[in-house]
Design a protein around this motif. Structure first.
Motif, PDB file in Angstrom:
ATOM      1  N   LYS A 108      43.796  93.443  31.945  1.00 41.44           N
ATOM      2  CA  LYS A 108      43.360  92.265  31.695  1.00 41.44           C
ATOM      3  C   LYS A 108      43.718  90.940  32.359  1.00 41.44           C
ATOM      4  CE  LYS A 108      41.324  93.592  27.110  1.00 41.44           C
ATOM      5  NZ  LYS A 108      41.278  93.331  25.712  1.00 41.44           N
ATOM      6  N   ALA A 109      44.946  91.296  32.991  1.00 36.24           N
ATOM      7  CA  ALA A 109      45.676  90.209  33.676  1.00 36.24           C
ATOM      8  C   ALA A 109      44.789  89.357  34.631  1.00 36.24           C
ATOM      9  CB  ALA A 109      46.908  90.910  34.671  1.00 36.24           C
ATOM     10  N   ARG A 110      44.842  87.989  34.477  1.00 33.21           N
ATOM     11  CA  ARG A 110      44.133  87.037  35.200  1.00 33.21           C
ATOM     12  C   ARG A 110      45.025  86.481  36.287  1.00 33.21           C
ATOM     13  NH1 ARG A 110      39.215  84.993  33.538  1.00 33.21           N
ATOM     14  NH2 ARG A 110      38.244  86.670  32.175  1.00 33.21           N
ATOM     15  N   SER A 111      46.412  86.710  36.129  1.00 31.72           N
ATOM     16  CA  SER A 111      47.155  86.331  37.012  1.00 31.72           C
ATOM     17  C   SER A 111      48.467  87.190  37.241  1.00 31.72           C
ATOM     18  CB  SER A 111      48.020  84.682  36.706  1.00 31.72           C
ATOM     19  OG  SER A 111      48.509  85.017  35.325  1.00 31.72           O
ATOM     20  N   LEU A 112      48.987  87.205  38.321  1.00 31.85           N
ATOM     21  CA  LEU A 112      50.207  88.060  38.685  1.00 31.85           C
ATOM     22  C   LEU A 112      50.944  87.629  40.025  1.00 31.85           C
ATOM     23  CD1 LEU A 112      51.337  91.033  38.291  1.00 31.85           C
ATOM     24  CD2 LEU A 112      49.770  91.623  39.968  1.00 31.85           C
TER      25      LEU A 112
END
Length: 886
Positions: free
Chosen positions: A677-681
């Protein structure tokens, strides 16, 4: 941006006839640069009158100089209408006419991507000391060949300093240099003869090109180091103050100068503290630590629990103070960041440029505790030239005499520094006890022994260190009728070798429980003897809900199991539990504190219902597998230096962007990162890693580490977006470091088979486990998706039928499962069926390729296949020819 800066003083005992030692520490050109910069800063400091008045009138310990800014930059960087500035060693110090101009420039520096900070002025704490009356007995006292004055010189015995110095008296060690960042050194006093390496530098704002002490504090610190170390330990003074004020800019300049020195000090002592500090100072400390320098700092004298700097920086050994009875001093600050303690009262020499005949004084403060530890670190560095700063720190902590589990909350470090435990020498064997530390119901008897026979075992029960002059010679078992601490060491009867390491054991008699629990159900301490710990759900009618901060810190437990009632793991709860090698699984844990498992030996942590994990929760640990089921954010340094980490599963994390610094620094073994579910990394992972990510992921590739990242997203609709993002943010060369896969080919198709007996089709599939992922999942479901007709679009969202697999067959890491469709009507036997298998792992779908088959199509293939038995081919042919009925 107020700054509270407490500087604490130090004392030592060392009398003799000495003269300064000189050494070239920098090139002539560097000295010219430094002289100009110190003169420039001196001119800037002249404009600080209003801030100094504010400091005095408000009776505070610190103010921010809001018209002077410090930035790390190139020498040509625009200073935006400054009235003056100076540049040295990568930093520019900039003066503005007023606070408004400085504030406007501050914003511009931020917009330019720089990191501006304001300078600060802080005051030194008042020092309490008592002048020691000199007598023929005291004058020149330096070793245990004479009796120490018990009133003033108890610290030597509390740390076993005399015994250690006597050992080194006739031995030559390699030169080790302790740098003292302070008020300088009165290098002309006899006490420091042949111990000082001149720096000829003044960073304090006086621009004298000389480190002569005009205040006295630095000389006290320097003589403390000298009194506690052998003659091969030399001292360098780096002068940053002349009175009870100290500037951030002066400290930064001194550290930056040290970074440029050809021969840098091995240890740096900083006996000052503040509740905030210029962040650039930490940056330079980190750089110097990477160069092999050990930093030691005092915790402060405010008598409260508070995080102070530079002591609280990660790469600084933080030192608190203890009294004559090895109990924490009431004036000493405490905090979880404190690593170790040392005596807070010490005798040293107070001298300035006007006093070649110094005063011998007995003072209090953590400023004296810090140089005692610096001297101990110098002894380790002398014996182990290849040791890293981390190894030296660990040696200090491992050699400390520990605080009792019940009596100390571990906010003063592991214990009191002990010099003799640090000496690497052939010595007597360690003392052993017949029963371990722990809780006992009723009286017990402890027998002491040593593998050497020609020794005296000397022990104490009052918490002091045993010695031939202090303690009891063991002759018979010790009967314990009340809670007792035994400290013991083996001394060879011929007195020909160094005594053994100190043994320490705490026996708690008639305690109600081996756990100390508060009224809120938090476990405060563990007193038990077992290394395998099972925490109960309830003690004394109190339901246990958490493991409190520091509870198991430093302990040597090997296994722990927790009840589901325990929902919180406090800060530093298992910090430095090196022997803790267990797999910790808990459905109850919802919160994990900062540094909770840092630098522990934990093998895996699976917390299905964990909602929050704080900064550095697992930093430096040996953990290989982690699942934090419900956390939504990964925080700073959470897995920094986890070199063994292979699999991380955080199925609900939405944010892992670059404001979480150093999250995966040195995680060189990481292979699987499950963040669906990560929207940013922020991509700074030093490993070839599979990244299971959202279709809508955006990431920062500016810190590409040169490793190959394989992005795995849900079907092709996610991959196309990621590819487009890569093309926009990276060069064509760096795109080779990225690979993209969708989840459409993870399961394998084994084809379709005809079922003559019931006019059916059998679709076969197999699945090879993704290493480390399925073991961490809450649920794994195997099944099939079915559409009628020939289609290339088939997933869980648009399938006509979703069928859960009724039977699965597992063999090692491979799972087989089949879809059987029977009694296909005659009018549908030419209809193509589109089928694909799925494996649902915690809501994430992995698929096989789409298999397209009709009943008659498969039947025809069987008939035409000469490898199929004749009888089978004939039966299928008859069925086709006759049109088959049901």
């Amino acid at each position: 941006m107020k700054k509270a800066f407490a500087v604490i003083l130090s004392l030592t005992l060392f009398i003799g006839s000495f003269a300064p030692m000189s050494s070239i520490v920098a090139s002539a050109s560097e000295n010219v640069v430094l002289s100009q910069v110190t003169r420039d800063l001196a001119e800037m400091y002249k404009n600080d009158g209003d801030y100094k008045e504010e400091l005095a009138s408000e009776k505070t310990t610190s103010v921010t100089v809001e018209n002077r800014i410090i930035i790390k930059c190139d020498e040509e960087t625009n200073t935006y209408d400054s009235v003056s500035s100076t540049y040295a060693y990568g930093y520019r110090y900039i003066q503005y006419s007023d606070e408004k101009d400085a504030a406007e420039a501050f914003k511009k520096f931020e917009q330019a991507g720089l990191e501006p900070v304001y300078d600060g002025i802080s005051t030194v704490d008042d020092v309490k000391y008592e002048e020691v009356v000199k007598t023929p007995e005291l004058d020149g006292m330096y070793s245990s060949t004479v009796v120490r004055n018990e009133k003033y010189e108890w610290a030597y015995g509390a740390c076993d300093i005399d015994e250690t110095l006597n050992y080194y008296k006739y031995r030559t060690g390699r030169e080790v240099v302790v740098g003292v960042i302070d008020s300088g050194i009165q290098y002309n006093i006899k006490t420091l003869k042949n111990r000082v390496i001149r720096t000829n530098a003044d960073f304090s704002g006086m621009a004298t090109d000389d480190e002569m002490d005009r205040f006295g504090h630095g000389t006290q610190v320097a003589t403390t180091v000298a009194m506690c170390s052998p003659s091969n330990v030399k001292i360098e003074g780096f002068k940053v103050t002349n009175n009870n004020n100290i500037m951030d800019s002066s400290v930064l300049l001194a550290l930056s100068y040290i970074k440029e020195m050809n021969k840098k000090p091995d240890i740096i002592n900083m006996s000052f503290s503040g509740t905030s500090m210029d962040s650039h100072i930490e940056d330079v400390i980190d750089e110097l630590t990477d160069m092999g320098i050990v930093f030691v700092s005092s915790a402060g004298n405010d008598g409260r629990e508070v995080k102070t700097y530079p002591a609280a920086y990660e790469n600084v050994i933080a030192v608190a103070a203890t009294d004559k009875n090895n109990n924490p001093c009431t004036f000493s600050n405490s905090s979880n960041y404190v690593d170790i303690s040392a005596p807070g009262y010490f005798t040293s020499y107070k001298a300035t440029y006007q006093s070649n005949a110094p005063s011998y004084v007995y003072s209090q403060g953590t400023s004296f505790s810090a140089p005692i530890v610096s001297a101990a670190a110098a002894i380790i560095a002398s014996e182990h030239s290849s040791f890293t700063p981390k190894q030296i720190k660990n040696s200090l902590i491992d050699g400390a005499i520990p605080f009792a589990e019940k009596d100390c909350n571990k906010k003063y470090g592991k214990g009191v520094v002990n010099f003799s435990n640090l000496v690497n020498i052939s010595r007597c064997k360690d003392v052993k006890a017949s029963i371990p530390s722990g809780v006992y119901n009723g009286n017990v008897t402890a027998e002491l022994s040593c593998d050497n026979t020609l020794v005296n075992i000397i022990y104490t029960t009052d918490g002091t260190l045993p010695s031939p002059k202090n303690g009891n010679i063991y002759s018979s078992p010790i009967n314990l009728t009340q809670s007792t601490r035994i400290i013991a060491a083996a001394y060879e009867k011929t007195d020909s070798v160094f005594h053994g390491r100190f043994f320490c054991a705490d026996y708690y008699i008639d305690e109600l429980s081996e756990f100390v629990v508060d009224d809120n159900g938090m476990v405060k301490a563990y007193l038990g003897a077992s290394k395998t710990v099972t925490v109960p759900e309830e003690i004394g009618g109190i339901k246990l809900v958490g493991i409190d901060e520091n509870c198991f810190r430093y302990t040597d437990i090997k296994e722990i199991s927790l009840p589901n009632s325990v929902c919180k793991i406090g800060d530093f709860a298992f910090y430095l539990c090196n022997d803790l090698k267990c797999n910790l699984l808990s459905e109850g844990i919802t919160d994990v504190g900062s540094y909770a498992f840092a630098y522990s030996g934990i093998n895996s942590a699976v917390f299905e219902n964990c909602k929050n994990a704080d900064e550095s929760a697992f930093e430096g640990s040996d953990v290989k597998t982690v699942k934090l089921g419900l956390i939504k954010e990964i925080k700073n340094a959470m897995f920094k230096n986890c070199s063994s980490l292979k699999t991380l599963c955080c199925p609900n994390v939405a944010d892992c962007k670059n404001n979480a610094q150093n999250v995966f620094e040195n995680c060189g073994s990481l292979k699987t990162l499950f963040l669906p579910k990560a929207r940013s990394l922020y991509l700074d992972i030093p490993s070839n890693v599979n990244l299971f990510v959202s279709n809508k992921l955006s990431f920062d590739a500016s810190n590409n580490t040169g490793f190959k990242y394989t992005f795995i997203a849900q079907l092709e609709k996610g991959i196309s977006a990621l590819k487009e993002l890569i093309e926009k943010k990276t060069t064509s060369m760096s795109t080779n470091m990225y690979e993209f896969k969708d989840t459409g080919g993870f399961a394998n198709s084994k084809g379709a088979q005809i079922r003559v007996s019931d006019y059916g089709l059998r679709f076969g599939f197999s699945w090879k486990e993704i290493e480390g992922l399925e073991d961490l999942s809450d649920s794994v479901e195997y099944g099939f998706l079915l559409n009628y007709g020939d289609t290339d679009v088939l997933d869980a969202d648009n399938a006509y039928k979703k069928i859960k697999a009724a039977n699965v067959s597992k063999n090692a890491d491979v799972t087989d499962f089949n879809l059987v469709i029977t009694k296909i009507p005659q009018n549908q036997r030419e209809l193509t069926l589109s089928v694909r298998a799925y494996v649902n792992i915690d809501g994430w779908y992995f698929y096989s390729p789409i298999v397209k088959r009709s009943f008659y199509g498969v039947a025809g293939e069987v008939v035409d296949d000469e490898d199929v038995e004749v009888t089978v081919r004939e039966s299928v042919f008859d069925m086709i020819r006759n049109g088959g009925t049901q």
